[in-house]
Design an enzyme around this catalytic site. Sequence first.
Site, short mmCIF file in Angstrom:
data_model
loop_
_atom_site.label_atom_id
_atom_site.label_comp_id
_atom_site.label_asym_id
_atom_site.label_seq_id
_atom_site.Cartn_x
_atom_site.Cartn_y
_atom_site.Cartn_z
CD GLU C 13 -2.72 6.94 3.37
OE1 GLU C 13 -2.49 8.15 3.46
OE2 GLU C 13 -2.38 6.27 2.38
CB CYS C 60 1.47 4.58 4.91
SG CYS C 60 -0.17 4.10 5.49
CB CYS C 63 0.55 0.18 7.33
SG CYS C 63 0.46 1.02 5.75
CG HIS C 67 6.46 2.48 4.14
ND1 HIS C 67 6.69 1.91 2.92
CD2 HIS C 67 5.12 2.61 4.23
CE1 HIS C 67 5.54 1.71 2.29
NE2 HIS C 67 4.58 2.12 3.08
NE ARG C 484 -3.88 -0.52 4.25
CZ ARG C 484 -3.78 -0.39 5.56
NH1 ARG C 484 -2.70 -0.79 6.18
NH2 ARG C 484 -4.76 0.13 6.26
CB SER C 507 -1.55 0.49 -2.13
OG SER C 507 -2.19 0.08 -0.94
CB CYS C 551 -2.86 1.60 2.29
SG CYS C 551 -2.10 2.55 3.59
CB CYS C 554 -5.60 7.86 -5.31
SG CYS C 554 -4.99 6.37 -4.57
#
Lengths: 377, 218, 572
Positions: C13, C60, C63, C67, C484, C507, C551, C554
């Site tokens: 991601e 995100c 997932c 959040h 993650r 991440s 995730c 970048c």
Amino acid sequence: MGKKRVGGKGDSTEQKIKRDFVERSIWEEKGISRRDFMKFCSAMSAALALPVTFAPRIAEALDQVKRPTLVWLEFQDCAGNTEALLRASSPTVTELVLDVLSIDYHETIMAAAGHQAEAALAKVLKEQKGKYIVVVEGSIPLKDNGVYCCIGGRSALDIAREVCGNAFATIAVGSCASFGGLPAAAPNPTGAVGVKEAVPNARVINLPGCPLNPDNLTATVVHYLTFNKLPTTDSLGRPLFAYGKRIHDACERRPHFDAGQYVESWGDHGHKKGFCLYKMGCKGPETFHNCPTQRYNEKTSWPVAAGHGCAGCSEPQFWDTMTPFYKRLPNVPGFGIESTADKIGAGIAVATAAAFAAHGVVSALRKGDDQSGKKED
Amino acid sequence: MTTMVIKYVWEVPVRVAHWVNFLAIVILSVTGYYIGAPKTLGVDPSRFVMGWVRFIHFVAAYAFTVSVLSRIYWAFVGNSYSSWRAYVPWLTSEGRYRMLETFRYYTFMSRKVPHVTGHNALAGATYSLVYCLFLVQVATGFALYAEHAPASVMHKLTGWLFLLFSNQGMRLTHHLLMWLFVAFAIHHVYSAWLMDVKERGGVMSGIFGGYKSVPEKE
Amino acid sequence: MDKIVIDPITRIEGHLRIEAAVEGGRVQDAWSSSTMFRGIEKILKTRDPRDAWYFTQRFCGVCTTVHSIASIRCVENALKIKIPANAELIRNIIIGIQNVQDHVIHFYHLHALDWVDITSALKADPAGTARLAASISDWPNNSATYFKAVQDKLQAFVNTGRLGPFANAYWGHPAYRLPPEANLLATAHYLEALDWQKEVIRIHAILGSKNPHPQTFLVGGMAIAIDPDSQTALNDQKLSEIRGLLKKAQQFVEKVYLPDLKAIASFYKEWAGIGGGVGNFLSYGEYPQDNSGKSEMLWMPRGIILNQDLSKLHPVDHLKISEYVDHSWYSYTDGPGKGLHPWSGETEARYTGPQPPYKELDTDHKYSWVKAPRYADKPMEVGPLARLLVAYAAGHKEVKAAVNGVLSDLKVGPEALFSTLGRTAARGIETLLITRELPKWLDQLVGNIAGGDLTIHNGEKWDPSSWHSDGKILDGYGWHEAPRGALGHWIRIKDKQILNYQAVVPSTWNASPRDAKGLRGPYEAALVGTPLADPTKPLEILRTIHSFDPCLACAVHVVDPDGSELVRVKVL
């Protein structure tokens, strides 16, 4: 394609044979039964709000097209629309990838990486110029030379100009690509905008939503394959077949709105019985989207059905205009988060009354007004 | 003591428009408030409470619109008291002077009661502002109403407003203007009462019968 | 020394860029960089704290619940709200199935192509694949006819000459070890998993309207009303549907995912010795077993492991967490060299990297949009491996049994866990354990409903006028174990508005750039020593990076610390 009328009563025997035998074999070769395929085509005509008689026409279009090339670009995104694509049901993502489209570039699902991935994109740009469809997910930051989103060392704007500018059409998926979305919410730290604003010369169809409903994407693609043109849109570039009606006017809880039955607090009697979520801040009355009819995840549900109000996610700048999410009306600029419009309004009225009451008292006590003033008329 | 004479000032269309506006604003404010912040009144879905409230709101809205537009029309064909000229006093130097005079009286800076047969200058200016707000209220109201039918003529006529307002912003404007009208009504009734007492000109009865008493010409 | 640049790193991601220095067929050093910034923490300021979850959910879309969970928890922590037991159970089910679905997608669709050569599947004997499949599982789709149909479909696809997303990969790379029959098996399950995942995640739609981005979270509970006697609430029909989907999830994980994982792993055992990383592991713990908010009531325990030492489990103190920006494109008011706790965290973007288009980042200075979070100044790895290791060290019965079972099946010792393969295996083991636990939470929920408890929301503090703070700032933090890894949100509320909001996401821990002391982040550390059969096709780097399940937004780059010239990876 497109001029010939197919599927009506006037079919010639030859066309009928072609439909029943020739095309069948092509699809069965791909591992899809004619029955399943026609089911998909009927579902598609329903999604596109076309009469069922169009199903054969869609079938014909899909049979003849040699998997048009699609590239999928991700900029300032959360991959939510990519995930939505993975939940697509008619067709499924497997069918899309293997049978319907040639998805030549998509960072999240493609096997290639790095320079080899970029090479796949370069190949499309070179060989399919003006013919491919590009799907854009995520907003494009314009501030500070675009440093807030770079892929392969290039800025998102630079890539979008080249890829969208040379495409047959650009489909902006999700609210970020359509209108700037979350990154563009106040104070828009990165100067994020949607594709149409970043690349004004591109032909852009907007499919907002957070994320979009994948059925609306597949329907747009099939519309293009069937009629060889893009669907009719509203003034915001959204196809009418998916954004032509207000959520409030197609909502299953609408009878409770009209009846005057509202959810007053979470988990109360009204909430259990499916009353209207208007008072909990539902933005259905100001949002154009086909959620109530198309629903999500194989038509399982949608926010209002599951008990939470609509957030207005398919409307431009909804992060600023539709918030606070749990209030009917926005906050009045310059007033605190708790002040509702009614409190302020009532305040104005009361203040006026008080001012005039005071004025009245002073006037009553005041003697010696000069009544001899000249009459004016 | 000045002698007063009775004079016919407010013609029928002016009075009718006034009272239609009055009734419509009361009905629109009450129903509008309910639409914005409803209470659960419906016992069962067949009651159609919000349905009726909205229906009444929309009918009153049409009545109000027609009334407001008629009054604007009458400003061009009616007598001198109802003429549009009375509502733009700031266009002439005399008008500006009279606005100042009235302002000075209202704020207790002067004791000279501004006698007028029609509206005093400050009132006239206020009414033109209020009528502008009426038009904004009518336009935003119809723009919101037309959203149920995006392809309709009404939506095409009002759709341009969404360039000026976000959808929620338009609702907020429509809502806050209602409260301004409530505030205006308080001011309006009070000023009329004040003038009635101070001018002894029958402002209050004038709007019922059309006649006001004015100082006799000397 | 040569530099390799992989940009973009795909099948993750977001936009990740890794620059690595290579010499003698091994990675000598690496730099991980996120090249995308949206500034959501800045956008959140002055907004209604009850709206925050809807904003942070958009950190995100993969997932997609995590959040929102962390956000409502941090607001509930700040306002001291206790949520109803039903809401806690519904959250557990939502979190659990999110982890299961996400892990399966990661294994088959994001990670498998690093180990599986799809083109080789065309050469397979379907009967051989059927025999292999039958030897590891009694999954119904095990016949030679089935695999033949998959192979034919693949062949027809290849015959069109348009490979779409499968074009231009490192097919035929010498690091691919699976026999054609195993490749065909994995390919068949790649396709099956695509259909399976959209089916099981319908649990999110039933409980929370849709997926991705379910719209059902509330500060104080959940928005799905419960009423067995209503067709518009969570009733028996919907609960049965969820039960059916949970069963489907468990069967697939037991009969397809785990057997495939073990079968593929047995061909790549050397990867149990590659990609170790920083050796420190952090887990916040997850799945509260009641609504008391106590850490001992978490099914997956909370704790820290240092230097791969499983004999000691350290407690977590959130005040020891700080973020550095010495190598990130941000500036702190008090200057560089210092870490800030999230409550006093700042997100002031200050880009000092090269102007695009660029070929290399200035890795000696700032080179990423990711901050460098540290726990007591140590880099931490987070994720399924961290969770399992913490649970293992805490003596968690099911975890110990499952981990020991897989280790003995693969004939490796516990030290094999600290590796690329260990990470991938931990994800599978965790998935299995969650699918077994999920029906229990559903049973508890049904038990509560049967007992007449239909509460889903605690509305005492719903109205902001009830937040009595006497002008003080209300501080809160919310923790969650995302697929993650360890995820924390920190909030400060003043005058009913968000004063500051900071998220330290999994991440950020894993993809962290260097800190003030120059300590590498977990990706960077794990890449050091990775062998490369062909530096122009750095498949091995992808294996280790993907084993973390990145995730973020970048692209990955590989660079030379001595500044020698960049080797452009040639296109096939």
